[in-house]
Design a protein around this motif. Structure first.
Motif, PDB file in Angstrom:
ATOM      1  N   GLU A 113      49.001   6.429  -2.936  1.00 18.95           N
ATOM      2  CA  GLU A 113      49.175   7.834  -2.566  1.00 18.95           C
ATOM      3  C   GLU A 113      50.086   8.026  -1.363  1.00 18.95           C
ATOM      4  OE1 GLU A 113      45.887  10.984  -2.545  1.00 18.95           O
ATOM      5  OE2 GLU A 113      44.836   9.077  -2.864  1.00 18.95           O
ATOM      6  N   LEU A 114      50.714   9.183  -1.314  1.00 16.79           N
ATOM      7  CA  LEU A 114      51.581   9.517  -0.185  1.00 16.79           C
ATOM      8  C   LEU A 114      50.754  10.165   0.926  1.00 16.79           C
ATOM      9  CD1 LEU A 114      53.690   8.724  -2.159  1.00 16.79           C
ATOM     10  CD2 LEU A 114      54.885  10.870  -1.804  1.00 16.79           C
ATOM     11  N   PRO A 115      51.231  10.043   2.179  1.00 15.80           N
ATOM     12  CA  PRO A 115      50.482  10.698   3.269  1.00 15.80           C
ATOM     13  C   PRO A 115      50.433  12.204   3.050  1.00 15.80           C
ATOM     14  CG  PRO A 115      52.648   9.946   4.019  1.00 15.80           C
ATOM     15  CD  PRO A 115      52.439   9.391   2.648  1.00 15.80           C
ATOM     16  N   LYS A 116      49.424  12.825   3.667  1.00 16.21           N
ATOM     17  CA  LYS A 116      49.280  14.267   3.449  1.00 16.21           C
ATOM     18  C   LYS A 116      50.316  15.066   4.220  1.00 16.21           C
ATOM     19  CE  LYS A 116      44.416  13.734   2.552  1.00 16.21           C
ATOM     20  NZ  LYS A 116      43.197  13.541   3.321  1.00 16.21           N
ATOM     21  N   GLU A 117      50.630  14.592   5.414  1.00 12.84           N
ATOM     22  CA  GLU A 117      51.575  15.367   6.212  1.00 12.84           C
ATOM     23  C   GLU A 117      52.321  14.485   7.202  1.00 12.84           C
ATOM     24  OE1 GLU A 117      49.885  18.992   7.714  1.00 12.84           O
ATOM     25  OE2 GLU A 117      51.390  19.125   9.312  1.00 12.84           O
ATOM     26  N   ILE A 118      53.598  14.751   7.331  1.00  8.48           N
ATOM     27  CA  ILE A 118      54.396  14.059   8.345  1.00  8.48           C
ATOM     28  C   ILE A 118      54.940  15.120   9.281  1.00  8.48           C
ATOM     29  CG2 ILE A 118      56.381  12.577   8.780  1.00  8.48           C
ATOM     30  CD1 ILE A 118      55.987  11.387   6.041  1.00  8.48           C
ATOM     31  N   TYR A 119      54.682  14.926  10.562  1.00 11.73           N
ATOM     32  CA  TYR A 119      55.084  15.930  11.530  1.00 11.73           C
ATOM     33  C   TYR A 119      56.156  15.360  12.455  1.00 11.73           C
ATOM     34  CZ  TYR A 119      54.887  18.708  15.781  1.00 11.73           C
ATOM     35  OH  TYR A 119      55.231  19.438  16.877  1.00 11.73           O
ATOM     36  N   ALA A 120      57.301  16.004  12.463  1.00 13.25           N
ATOM     37  CA  ALA A 120      58.391  15.542  13.325  1.00 13.25           C
ATOM     38  C   ALA A 120      58.479  16.420  14.563  1.00 13.25           C
ATOM     39  CB  ALA A 120      59.709  15.589  12.574  1.00 13.25           C
ATOM     40  N   HIS A 121      58.226  15.805  15.716  1.00 13.11           N
ATOM     41  CA  HIS A 121      58.346  16.594  16.944  1.00 13.11           C
ATOM     42  C   HIS A 121      59.768  16.479  17.490  1.00 13.11           C
ATOM     43  CE1 HIS A 121      58.404  13.137  19.628  1.00 13.11           C
ATOM     44  NE2 HIS A 121      57.362  12.643  19.008  1.00 13.11           N
ATOM     45  N   GLY A 122      60.084  17.378  18.400  1.00 14.09           N
ATOM     46  CA  GLY A 122      61.421  17.389  18.983  1.00 14.09           C
ATOM     47  C   GLY A 122      61.545  16.369  20.105  1.00 14.09           C
ATOM     48  N   ASP A 138      46.245  11.318   7.087  1.00 19.39           N
ATOM     49  CA  ASP A 138      46.190  12.770   7.176  1.00 19.39           C
ATOM     50  C   ASP A 138      47.396  13.304   7.934  1.00 19.39           C
ATOM     51  OD1 ASP A 138      43.293  13.621   6.212  1.00 19.39           O
ATOM     52  OD2 ASP A 138      43.205  11.670   7.180  1.00 19.39           O
ATOM     53  N   LEU A 139      47.791  12.559   8.963  1.00 18.59           N
ATOM     54  CA  LEU A 139      48.932  13.022   9.758  1.00 18.59           C
ATOM     55  C   LEU A 139      49.706  11.837  10.313  1.00 18.59           C
ATOM     56  CD1 LEU A 139      50.411  15.452  11.003  1.00 18.59           C
ATOM     57  CD2 LEU A 139      48.940  15.215  13.000  1.00 18.59           C
ATOM     58  N   GLN A 140      51.004  11.827  10.031  1.00 18.31           N
ATOM     59  CA  GLN A 140      51.866  10.801  10.608  1.00 18.31           C
ATOM     60  C   GLN A 140      52.834  11.507  11.547  1.00 18.31           C
ATOM     61  OE1 GLN A 140      52.655   8.173   6.750  1.00 18.31           O
ATOM     62  NE2 GLN A 140      52.192   7.051   8.635  1.00 18.31           N
ATOM     63  N   ILE A 141      52.747  11.133  12.827  1.00 17.55           N
ATOM     64  CA  ILE A 141      53.603  11.783  13.813  1.00 17.55           C
ATOM     65  C   ILE A 141      54.830  10.921  14.060  1.00 17.55           C
ATOM     66  CG2 ILE A 141      53.752  12.460  16.242  1.00 17.55           C
ATOM     67  CD1 ILE A 141      50.967  13.395  16.080  1.00 17.55           C
ATOM     68  N   ARG A 200      51.999  21.176  26.845  1.00 18.91           N
ATOM     69  CA  ARG A 200      52.212  22.625  26.939  1.00 18.91           C
ATOM     70  C   ARG A 200      53.688  22.966  26.805  1.00 18.91           C
ATOM     71  NH1 ARG A 200      53.173  26.856  26.318  1.00 18.91           N
ATOM     72  NH2 ARG A 200      52.651  28.799  27.397  1.00 18.91           N
ATOM     73  N   ASN A 201      54.514  22.099  27.340  1.00 13.63           N
ATOM     74  CA  ASN A 201      55.935  22.417  27.392  1.00 13.63           C
ATOM     75  C   ASN A 201      56.669  22.165  26.079  1.00 13.63           C
ATOM     76  OD1 ASN A 201      57.493  23.594  29.408  1.00 13.63           O
ATOM     77  ND2 ASN A 201      58.700  21.738  29.634  1.00 13.63           N
ATOM     78  N   MET A 202      56.181  21.209  25.284  1.00 14.83           N
ATOM     79  CA  MET A 202      56.869  20.872  24.038  1.00 14.83           C
ATOM     80  C   MET A 202      56.410  21.823  22.936  1.00 14.83           C
ATOM     81  SD  MET A 202      58.848  18.178  24.430  1.00 14.83           S
ATOM     82  CE  MET A 202      59.057  17.299  22.892  1.00 14.83           C
ATOM     83  N   THR A 203      57.297  22.698  22.484  1.00 15.03           N
ATOM     84  CA  THR A 203      56.876  23.598  21.410  1.00 15.03           C
ATOM     85  C   THR A 203      57.115  22.938  20.058  1.00 15.03           C
ATOM     86  OG1 THR A 203      58.935  24.706  21.828  1.00 15.03           O
ATOM     87  CG2 THR A 203      56.951  25.830  22.556  1.00 15.03           C
ATOM     88  N   PHE A 204      56.358  23.392  19.096  1.00 13.97           N
ATOM     89  CA  PHE A 204      56.289  22.798  17.760  1.00 13.97           C
ATOM     90  C   PHE A 204      57.657  22.409  17.184  1.00 13.97           C
ATOM     91  CE2 PHE A 204      55.300  23.032  13.138  1.00 13.97           C
ATOM     92  CZ  PHE A 204      54.245  22.133  13.136  1.00 13.97           C
ATOM     93  N   GLY A 205      57.919  21.131  17.159  1.00  9.22           N
ATOM     94  CA  GLY A 205      59.120  20.639  16.482  1.00  9.22           C
ATOM     95  C   GLY A 205      60.439  20.811  17.213  1.00  9.22           C
ATOM     96  N   GLN A 206      60.423  21.525  18.346  1.00 11.34           N
ATOM     97  CA  GLN A 206      61.699  21.812  19.032  1.00 11.34           C
ATOM     98  C   GLN A 206      61.978  20.830  20.164  1.00 11.34           C
ATOM     99  OE1 GLN A 206      63.575  24.271  17.969  1.00 11.34           O
ATOM    100  NE2 GLN A 206      62.091  25.188  16.584  1.00 11.34           N
ATOM    101  N   ASP A 207      63.259  20.673  20.485  1.00  5.35           N
ATOM    102  CA  ASP A 207      63.617  19.923  21.686  1.00  5.35           C
ATOM    103  C   ASP A 207      63.195  20.737  22.905  1.00  5.35           C
ATOM    104  OD1 ASP A 207      64.752  17.988  20.190  1.00  5.35           O
ATOM    105  OD2 ASP A 207      66.828  18.433  20.728  1.00  5.35           O
ATOM    106  N   THR A 237      54.899  11.302  22.431  1.00  4.33           N
ATOM    107  CA  THR A 237      54.438  11.041  21.061  1.00  4.33           C
ATOM    108  C   THR A 237      53.007  10.517  21.083  1.00  4.33           C
ATOM    109  OG1 THR A 237      56.698  10.341  20.526  1.00  4.33           O
ATOM    110  CG2 THR A 237      55.007   9.860  18.908  1.00  4.33           C
ATOM    111  N   GLU A 238      52.779   9.593  21.997  1.00  8.51           N
ATOM    112  CA  GLU A 238      51.484   8.922  22.062  1.00  8.51           C
ATOM    113  C   GLU A 238      50.371   9.903  22.487  1.00  8.51           C
ATOM    114  OE1 GLU A 238      51.686   5.864  20.966  1.00  8.51           O
ATOM    115  OE2 GLU A 238      49.689   5.110  21.419  1.00  8.51           O
ATOM    116  N   VAL A 239      50.674  10.719  23.483  1.00  8.52           N
ATOM    117  CA  VAL A 239      49.702  11.697  23.987  1.00  8.52           C
ATOM    118  C   VAL A 239      49.393  12.758  22.925  1.00  8.52           C
ATOM    119  CG1 VAL A 239      49.557  13.682  25.552  1.00  8.52           C
ATOM    120  CG2 VAL A 239      50.115  11.447  26.445  1.00  8.52           C
TER     121      VAL A 239
END
Ligand code: MSP
Length: 523
Positions: free
Chosen positions: A280-289, A254-257, A326-333, A25-27
């Motif tokens: 105001e609400l954040p623009k985007e929240i991104y949930a990674h796997g 702009d982005l909350q991970i 590289r190994n973690m694809t968008f949003g997936q485990d 998450t941090e990286v």
């Protein structure tokens, strides 16, 4: 005016040593911040620790420490790890910071003034480690749906936040902002499964422990973790303090991970708290796997936990980061296996990138005494093809990175590396040397060096040390040749002197030995 970009990570529970999941998450956040900076944004990154709550209190007691002593120690450890990983955060918030506690009290008072909070009685199935109540139907085989552990039936007097009051506004917001939660399947899950069917009011206080911020109107209650935790994203910017310059400058985020485990809290309670505060609400929240292991989640009891320090010490920071990103694809485990780690290291880093640099440096030294002679864009079809291909890929890289598809972005960068390796086979510099075709040979060397320079620019946000090493070996010191814009409008200058003997960027690993090493160093 400079464009700003505010990015946040979750604030982690300081309950134990951080594993590669937390490090990921941090990286990810750090890489996106670096990318935005390179693209000319004034980027600001917040990270920190979520230090209150029953579980932290319990961990401290088990170690014979006070909660404060425990979290102080953990904060040191977290900062040490982020330093080792060269994370460029701008602020590190701890929920025990006075600035945070004071602002949270004001926030709760505002909720009280609004009539958003009422006193009631809470009854439910409570999971201690997760600090979460569950309804009967949420339990899985009578156990916690998140961690699988025992739950306890509990009743207590509590304060509640009236979520129902905001339900219609939240629905409207989701409908008007389809990109609010990424990836889309998560958005649909939250919207369809939780928001649409009807929100439950949220219990926000506890009387069963005291390690937390007190309810301002009723101090035998302490705030239950989510009001305290979520508000960190604005209290860190000085919201509700004497100096809210940063808040004015950077909010909305702009982005909350976040990880997928906490997207529900960020997709429902967080926007509602903000609506209640009238901001105001954040623009985007991104949930990674999640990073998962062959035998499920990482856990000490299974002995399958991978710590970032182990990978960094043995394989270097950039190799560790490359694997994660590289190994973690968008949003997936994504499954972590020692085999994949070693394989990716050898193929992408040692072979593709490492060899390309090595061969290029070797040839420029051998054929031209280490001097790069700049060439005009030649009309040679092979060169035109390489140039066009590279430019097209750069466009695609930008598209991926601008939508935070980091893994895809890196894959795209690696197609440039492979194409450039192929260029060596196509142009056969050794034959040109034999034929003493110096002019063509110089052109080829220049194109190789130029593409390597571009690769160094492209990977800079993700593998900053490797990027610098490439610049160094190519003799590039001018910072104008390291900017993102330079990909399109700059070239290596006349008579650039490269390094005489370049160290290999990554030395090929012995597969069996290293697989065994990683396997035996899981804890
Ligand atoms: N304190 C809350 C968050 C409050 S945010 C206002 C919390 N903390 S946590 O320590 O449990 O950390 C959760 C985060 O760590 C996840 O959201 C995720 O970002 C990261 N990860 C923890 N385990 C992980 C994996 N196995 N894989 C990937 N990320 C993981 O929840």
């Amino acid at each position: 005016m400079e464009k700003s970009f505010y990015i946040t990570t979750p604030i982690y529970y300081p309950s134990g040593k951080f594993h590669i999941g937390t490090a990921y998450t941090e990286v990810l956040a750090d890489s996106i911040k670096r990318y935005k900076k390179l693209r000319g944004y004034n980027a600001y990154m917040l990270t920190g620790l979520d230090e209150h709550g029953q579980k932290i209190q319990q961990v401290a007691i088990s170690k014979g420490l006070t909660p404060k002593e425990h979290v102080d120690q953990m904060a040191e450890d977290a900062k040490k790890l982020w330093e080792l990983m060269d994370i460029q955060y701008d602020d590190f918030i701890r929920t025990t910071d006075e600035r945070h506690e004071k602002a949270v009290e004001k926030i709760v008072n505002k909720f009280i003034e609004n009539g958003d909070i009422y006193k009631g009685e809470y009854e439910g199935w409570y999971c201690m480690p997760c600090e979460t109540y569950f309804t009967e139907s949420q339990l899985v085989d009578g156990k916690c749906p998140d961690c699988g552990r025992e739950v306890k039936r509990m009743t207590e007097e509590s304060y509640f936040f009236n979520m129902k009051k905001y339900q219609d506004r939240l629905i409207k917001f989701y409908e008007e902002n389809p990109g609010f939660i990424q990836p889309e399947f998560r958005r649909n899950e939250i919207f369809g499964n939780f928001i649409k069917p009807g929100l439950e009011d949220l219990c926000i206080s506890r009387t069963t422990f005291d390690w937390g911020i007190k309810m301002p109107n009723d101090p035998k209650h302490v705030l239950y973790v989510w009001v305290d935790a979520l508000t960190n994203y604005i209290t860190a910017l000085g919201y509700m303090s004497d100096d809210d310059t940063l808040f004015k400058k950077y909010w909305p985020a702009d982005l909350q991970i976040v990880g997928k485990d906490i997207i529900r809290f960020h997709g429902i309670y967080w926007p509602i708290f903000l609506m209640a505060l009238g901001i105001e609400l954040p623009k985007e929240i991104y949930a990674h796997g999640y990073i998962v292991m062959k035998d499920g989640k990482m856990s000490k009891s299974k002995g399958n936990v991978v710590y970032p320090e182990m990978l960094i010490e043995r394989y270097g920071l950039d190799a560790t980061k490359y694997y994660l990103l590289r190994n973690m694809t968008f949003g997936q485990d994504t499954l972590f296996t020692p085999e994949d780690f070693v394989e990716l290291f050898n193929s992408d880093l040692a072979n593709d990138l490492g060899n390309l640099l090595n061969r290029t440096i070797g040839m420029i030294n051998k054929y031209f005494g280490g001097i790069i002679t700049p060439a005009d864009d030649s009309n040679n079809v092979i060169d035109t093809d390489l140039r066009n291909f590279t430019n097209e890929q750069i466009e695609k890289v930008e598209e991926f990175l601008d939508t935070y598809h980091i893994s895809n972005g890196l894959a795209q960068i690696w197609t440039i590396i492979s194409r450039t390796n192929k260029y060596i086979d196509e142009t056969m510099p050794w034959t040109l040397a034999k034929e003493e075709n110096k002019e063509r040979l110089a052109e080829v060397m220049f194109n190789l060096a130029e593409n390597l320079r571009k690769v160094a620019v492209l990977i800079a946000p993700f593998l900053p040390q490797t990027s610098e090493k490439i610049f160094l070996q190519l003799g590039i010191t001018d910072s104008n040749l390291k900017t993102w814009d330079s990909l399109k409008n700059k070239k290596i200058e006349a008579n650039t002197k490269i390094i005489e003997k370049g160290e290999p960027l990554f030395i090929r690993l012995d597969k069996d030995e290293e697989i065994e090493y990683i396997r035996t160093h899981m804890k």
